[in-house]
Design an enzyme around this catalytic site. Structure first.
Site, PDB file in Angstrom:
ATOM      1  N   HIS A 427     -22.412 -30.394  20.656  1.00 16.34           N
ATOM      2  CA  HIS A 427     -22.812 -30.109  22.040  1.00 16.34           C
ATOM      3  C   HIS A 427     -22.128 -28.851  22.577  1.00 16.34           C
ATOM      4  O   HIS A 427     -22.773 -27.986  23.188  1.00 16.34           O
ATOM      5  CB  HIS A 427     -22.483 -31.318  22.931  1.00 16.34           C
ATOM      6  CG  HIS A 427     -22.746 -31.079  24.382  1.00 16.34           C
ATOM      7  ND1 HIS A 427     -21.783 -30.606  25.238  1.00 16.34           N
ATOM      8  CD2 HIS A 427     -23.880 -31.193  25.107  1.00 16.34           C
ATOM      9  CE1 HIS A 427     -22.312 -30.464  26.445  1.00 16.34           C
ATOM     10  NE2 HIS A 427     -23.574 -30.814  26.389  1.00 16.34           N
ATOM     11  N   ARG A 517     -17.702  -6.868  -2.488  1.00 13.90           N
ATOM     12  CA  ARG A 517     -16.548  -7.146  -3.348  1.00 13.90           C
ATOM     13  C   ARG A 517     -16.446  -8.633  -3.695  1.00 13.90           C
ATOM     14  O   ARG A 517     -16.458  -9.470  -2.804  1.00 13.90           O
ATOM     15  CB  ARG A 517     -15.256  -6.724  -2.644  1.00 13.90           C
ATOM     16  CG  ARG A 517     -15.190  -5.268  -2.245  1.00 13.90           C
ATOM     17  CD  ARG A 517     -13.892  -5.000  -1.481  1.00 13.90           C
ATOM     18  NE  ARG A 517     -13.806  -3.633  -1.004  1.00 13.90           N
ATOM     19  CZ  ARG A 517     -14.279  -3.223   0.173  1.00 13.90           C
ATOM     20  NH1 ARG A 517     -14.888  -4.094   0.964  1.00 13.90           N
ATOM     21  NH2 ARG A 517     -14.164  -1.968   0.548  1.00 13.90           N
ATOM     22  N   GLU A 687     -14.778   6.460 -10.299  1.00 14.44           N
ATOM     23  CA  GLU A 687     -13.496   6.499  -9.589  1.00 14.44           C
ATOM     24  C   GLU A 687     -12.359   7.039 -10.480  1.00 14.44           C
ATOM     25  O   GLU A 687     -11.205   7.041 -10.079  1.00 14.44           O
ATOM     26  CB  GLU A 687     -13.151   5.097  -9.079  1.00 14.44           C
ATOM     27  CG  GLU A 687     -13.174   4.011 -10.148  1.00 14.44           C
ATOM     28  CD  GLU A 687     -13.108   2.602  -9.563  1.00 14.44           C
ATOM     29  OE1 GLU A 687     -12.724   2.455  -8.392  1.00 14.44           O
ATOM     30  OE2 GLU A 687     -13.448   1.650 -10.286  1.00 14.44           O
ATOM     31  N   GLY A 708     -16.186   5.778  -5.957  1.00 16.49           N
ATOM     32  CA  GLY A 708     -15.053   5.115  -5.308  1.00 16.49           C
ATOM     33  C   GLY A 708     -14.036   6.172  -4.940  1.00 16.49           C
ATOM     34  O   GLY A 708     -13.155   6.502  -5.751  1.00 16.49           O
ATOM     35  N   SER A 709     -14.156   6.730  -3.754  1.00 20.48           N
ATOM     36  CA  SER A 709     -13.340   7.898  -3.394  1.00 20.48           C
ATOM     37  C   SER A 709     -11.859   7.563  -3.263  1.00 20.48           C
ATOM     38  O   SER A 709     -11.010   8.437  -3.401  1.00 20.48           O
ATOM     39  CB  SER A 709     -13.859   8.535  -2.106  1.00 20.48           C
ATOM     40  OG  SER A 709     -13.889   7.587  -1.056  1.00 20.48           O
ATOM     41  N   ASP A 711      -9.872   5.545  -5.305  1.00 18.27           N
ATOM     42  CA  ASP A 711      -9.214   5.724  -6.610  1.00 18.27           C
ATOM     43  C   ASP A 711      -9.427   7.123  -7.165  1.00 18.27           C
ATOM     44  O   ASP A 711      -8.550   7.668  -7.840  1.00 18.27           O
ATOM     45  CB  ASP A 711      -9.734   4.672  -7.608  1.00 18.27           C
ATOM     46  CG  ASP A 711      -8.910   3.394  -7.561  1.00 18.27           C
ATOM     47  OD1 ASP A 711      -7.742   3.460  -7.145  1.00 18.27           O
ATOM     48  OD2 ASP A 711      -9.436   2.333  -7.930  1.00 18.27           O
ATOM     49  N   CYS A 758     -19.089   4.450  -1.967  1.00 23.36           N
ATOM     50  CA  CYS A 758     -18.675   3.240  -1.257  1.00 23.36           C
ATOM     51  C   CYS A 758     -17.197   3.298  -0.871  1.00 23.36           C
ATOM     52  O   CYS A 758     -16.645   2.324  -0.379  1.00 23.36           O
ATOM     53  CB  CYS A 758     -18.940   1.998  -2.104  1.00 23.36           C
ATOM     54  SG  CYS A 758     -18.077   1.974  -3.686  1.00 23.36           S
TER      55      CYS A 758
END
Length: 805
Positions: A427, A517, A687, A708-709, A711, A758
């Site tokens: 409720h 992920r 990466e 993967g910028s 790493d 990403c």
């Protein structure tokens, strides 16, 4: 038969057009009983004591003018005045004699029902007002319900109580708020054969997500015993989501299952007519099991779709439904016992995106299930008994055990609501959505941990877990008119890890998910190292074994727990953005992070630098993690093939060499994830500098790249991104990093491979996103909170480059 002047109308004689005669509840039951039985939807038989019968009682007993007189100086803002007026009206109706001809009609109909189901049959006696279940006002729970009523005398008493309940304090207040005349609303009564769910389970179904308005999911809640506890929010029920599009293709579309605590259940009492039902404790053995199996979940979901489609077709527009279900413990059959229109999400303007964001951090006092996505703050008012609601002040935060319709006069002036008990269909949750205020239900101990009189902030803007913070924290409300947002040519995707926020994020303009992920799902939902599940019998730590045993109790075996939980977490993401691409990255924990999972220390090595050690692809095809990777693959196969979410694409992280990529692809194929089969695409994270240098070779074995910028910056500049000592040098916009990104985009285009990014860079720096557009990248995946501003920046850059969509 003149239906307009009948005291009794059977369900078979009613349709949805008969609301003025039998009220919303009964008209809907009749509609389903007549038309949906042939489609498999089971509705227990029964009859309506009509609205005409109610009017006949008022006329014959000559009490209408007296009721008007009692209500002549009504003030619903004065709790004492409201309570006194309500009590006097109810007493007036209860003291009136039922006309003999009406009494005879009710008894005769009951005898006929007993011929169908057996002597002295048990019935539910429910109020059904002629103004309830409207698309913009539910009137749900305003009047009374009586369960396990047996015999003619008990039935007649219950009918009179139902008539009187048209004037409960909450019903009077609600009608005044909705500007309905007390005498333009009449009451019908539904008398329906009980389903013996006291021996099994029952609950509520919504054919739309109650929190976000996501249309493609059915939400089912359930608990043991009769359904009143779920409706009233007395228990924290199990919760299931089913994905409609693939359900309609005949697939196993159960995309989420969550155990509720289910501490009590309502059952039949043997103490007679005065107390026909009672609550008892549920055993621990039952509490840690789901109340429904997958076949039952799917059947209820199919029924919800049938009911929704039927009413939508009648209305000529999409009409989501709020449905009550029950399982008979004797026959094991499922039934639908009510259906009404959903009244909150279906009325929302979906063209305006409203985002609440906390601007400060604070101390969390309590947590529970967050209802909606808003934030509210105010002084905490702890009220444990409804008789004390007169003390409540406008703008305060209501803290209580649970609510029912008697609390509504103060709920509408609260800035937020917090309850110890209840789930998403309780409720408190339903009314909070209708009022447009945040609520957190099922805190278990909110009335104890939140001090009365202190300032608190109630946040439902951080995912499924709602948080109550100490003090009034600053927050922002950002509104965006989606009609005015221009769509750029570059695909704007999102980084989403939390399945509980997937439906909400799906409303942000997007082209899918560029990075989902696995790590979040494993650490938050599963919590256990997969090898600890595979080798449970060999674990040395007894406490670890006890913890795992509790977590996995509802599953046939420990491996099923991992596969099903991971599959469902991924499926929630896949379903939310269906049919757009959702790129799921296989697990990328470092060894120290894996060790932090329950039981992980027994299976993980100690590494000097886990960031550069045994992570990503190197785990999948060699060493002891290889058999755990099999479970990841089985989960992905389940989500794609069994649930039908073929929009899920897979991505391999930290793949150092081309040979390593080939080994991983071969390993995946062993477990049913063959590249190209059922549209499966396998991407690789870009990466490591080797991914750029050998991009032509990687393009021959993978379907696409995702940069993967984070790493790539770390490994290009030779620094540890976790080290504060060199953090000043960490910058994705360094020319060396940008040169590598430019180069890999060029190579991907040359090899006709998809390429996106990403990493964190474009979310943090709009100028970096603009650089990527200049390079001709296919897609940019952003954190949800940066999508709008970055989309605007990208559209502007495309305009300058004269790139039209």
């Amino acid at each position: 038969m003149n239906k307009k002047k009948a005291f009794i109308l059977w369900f078979k004689d009613l349709t949805i057009k008969d609301v003025p005669l039998a009220g919303g509840k009964n008209a809907s039951l009749g509609e389903m009983y007549r038309n949906l039985g042939k489609k498999g939807v089971k509705v227990p038989d029964g009859f309506a004591v009509t609205a005409y019968a109610y009017g006949y009682l008022l006329k014959k007993a000559k009490i209408k003018s007296k009721i008007k007189e009692i209500l002549s100086d009504l003030d619903t803002h004065n709790m004492g005045n409201l309570a006194e007026r309500g009590r006097k009206v109810r007493e007036t109706i209860l003291q009136a004699e039922l006309p003999q001809e009406l009494e005879d009609s009710i008894v005769s109909a009951y005898k006929k029902l007993c011929k169908e189901y057996g002597a002295n049959t048990d019935v539910a006696v429910r109020s059904s007002a002629t103004a309830e279940d409207l698309p913009d006002a539910s009137f749900a729970g305003q009047q009374e319900t009586y369960l396990n009523i047996k015999g003619e005398k008990a039935l007649l008493e219950s009918c009179k109580k139902c008539f009187a309940s048209l004037f409960t304090n909450r019903a009077i207040s609600y009608r005044v708020d909705k500007r309905f005349s007390h005498f333009n609303v009449a009451l019908s009564i539904g008398v329906q054969k009980m389903v013996r769910s006291d021996l099994a389970s029952s609950g509520v179904i919504f054919s739309i997500d109650t929190e976000t308005g996501f249309k493609d999911a059915v939400l089912i809640t359930g608990s043991y015993g009769l359904g009143e506890n779920v409706v009233q929010g007395t228990v924290n029920p199990d919760q299931f989501y089913v994905f409609k599009p693939t359900l309609k293709k005949g697939l196993n579309a159960v995309i989420s299952k969550k155990l509720g605590s289910k501490k009590i259940k309502m059952i039949y009492s043997k103490s007679g007519a005065k107390h026909p039902v009672k609550n008892v404790k549920v055993s621990n053995k039952e509490r840690f099991k789901f109340v429904l199996n997958d076949d039952e979940i799917l059947k209820l979901a199919r029924w919800a779709c049938i009911i929704e489609d039927h009413y939508s077709k009648q209305a000529g527009k999409f009409k989501p439904m709020d449905i009550e279900w029950a399982k008979d413990g004797k026959t094991k059959e499922l039934f639908v016992v009510q259906a009404r229109p959903e009244t909150v999400q279906s009325q929302k303007n979906m063209n305006v995106l409203e985002k609440y964001t906390l601007m400060e951090k604070g101390h969390v006092i309590a947590t529970g299930l967050g209802v909606g996505t808003k934030i509210g703050s105010g002084r905490a008012r702890v009220i444990k008994n409804v008789k004390d609601i007169k003390n409540f002040k406008p703008g305060e935060v209501l803290i209580t055990e649970k609510t029912d319709p008697d609390w509504e006069p103060i709920m509408k002036i609260a800035s937020a609501i917090v309850t110890n008990k209840g789930g998403r269909t309780a409720h408190a949750a339903i009314i909070a959505r209708e009022l447009g205020i945040p609520a957190i239900v099922g805190t278990e101990n909110g009335t104890e941990t939140i001090k009365a009189g202190t300032d608190v902030t109630v946040s439902c803007a951080e995912g499924e877990v709602g948080k109550i913070y100490k003090g009034k924290l600053k927050f922002q409300i950002h509104k965006v008119d989606l009609k005015k947002l221009k769509k750029p040519k570059t695909k704007i995707m999102m980084n989403v890890g939390n399945p509980d926020q997937a439906f909400e994020f799906s409303f942000i303009p997007n082209e899918g998910v560029g990075l989902a992920r696995e790590e979040f799902i494993i650490s938050s939902y599963i919590k256990v190292h997969p090898l600890a599940l595979l080798h449970y019998g060999k674990l040395k730590d007894k406490k670890v074994k006890e913890t795992i045993s509790k977590l996995t109790y509802a599953y046939k075996n420990k491996v099923d727990f991992f596969v099903e939980k991971l599959a469902q977490g991924v499926a929630m993401l896949g379903a939310a953005f269906y049919p757009k691409d959702v790129i799921v990255r296989m697990s990328d924990f470092k060894s120290n992070e894996y060790a932090n999972l329950i039981g992980g220390t027994e299976f993980e090595p100690e590494e000097e630098n886990p960031m550069l050690g045994w992570r990503g692809a190197s785990r999948y095809y060699a060493g002891n993690y290889r058999e755990a990777f099999r479970l990841e693959c089985l989960a992905m196969k389940k989500a794609r093939d069994e649930m039908g979410l073929t929009n899920i694409k897979l991505m391999i992280p930290f793949c150092r060499t081309v040979e390593e990529g080939k080994l991983v692809i071969a390993e995946m194929k062993k477990y049913g994830l063959a590249q190209g089969k059922n549209g499966l695409e396998i991407y690789v994270m870009c990466e490591i500098p080797s991914n750029v240098i050998l991009a032509d070779d990687f393009a021959k074995i993978f379907d696409g790249f995702s940069i993967g910028s984070n790493d790539l910056t770390q490994l290009t500049l030779g620094l540890d991104r976790d080290s504060e000592l060199v953090s000043r040098l960490y910058d994705e916009r360094n020319p060396a990093v940008k040169n590598l990104i430019h180069e890999v985009i060029h190579k991907a285009k040359k090899n006709r491979r998809k390429i996106g990014i990403c990493g964190q860079g474009p979310s943090d720096f709009p100028d970096f996103a603009q650089f990527l557009v200049k390079c001709g990248i296919d897609s940019i995946s952003l954190n949800p909170d940066t999508v709008i501003k970055t989309t605007i920046a990208i559209a502007e850059m495309e305009r300058k480059l004269k790139r039209k969509r």
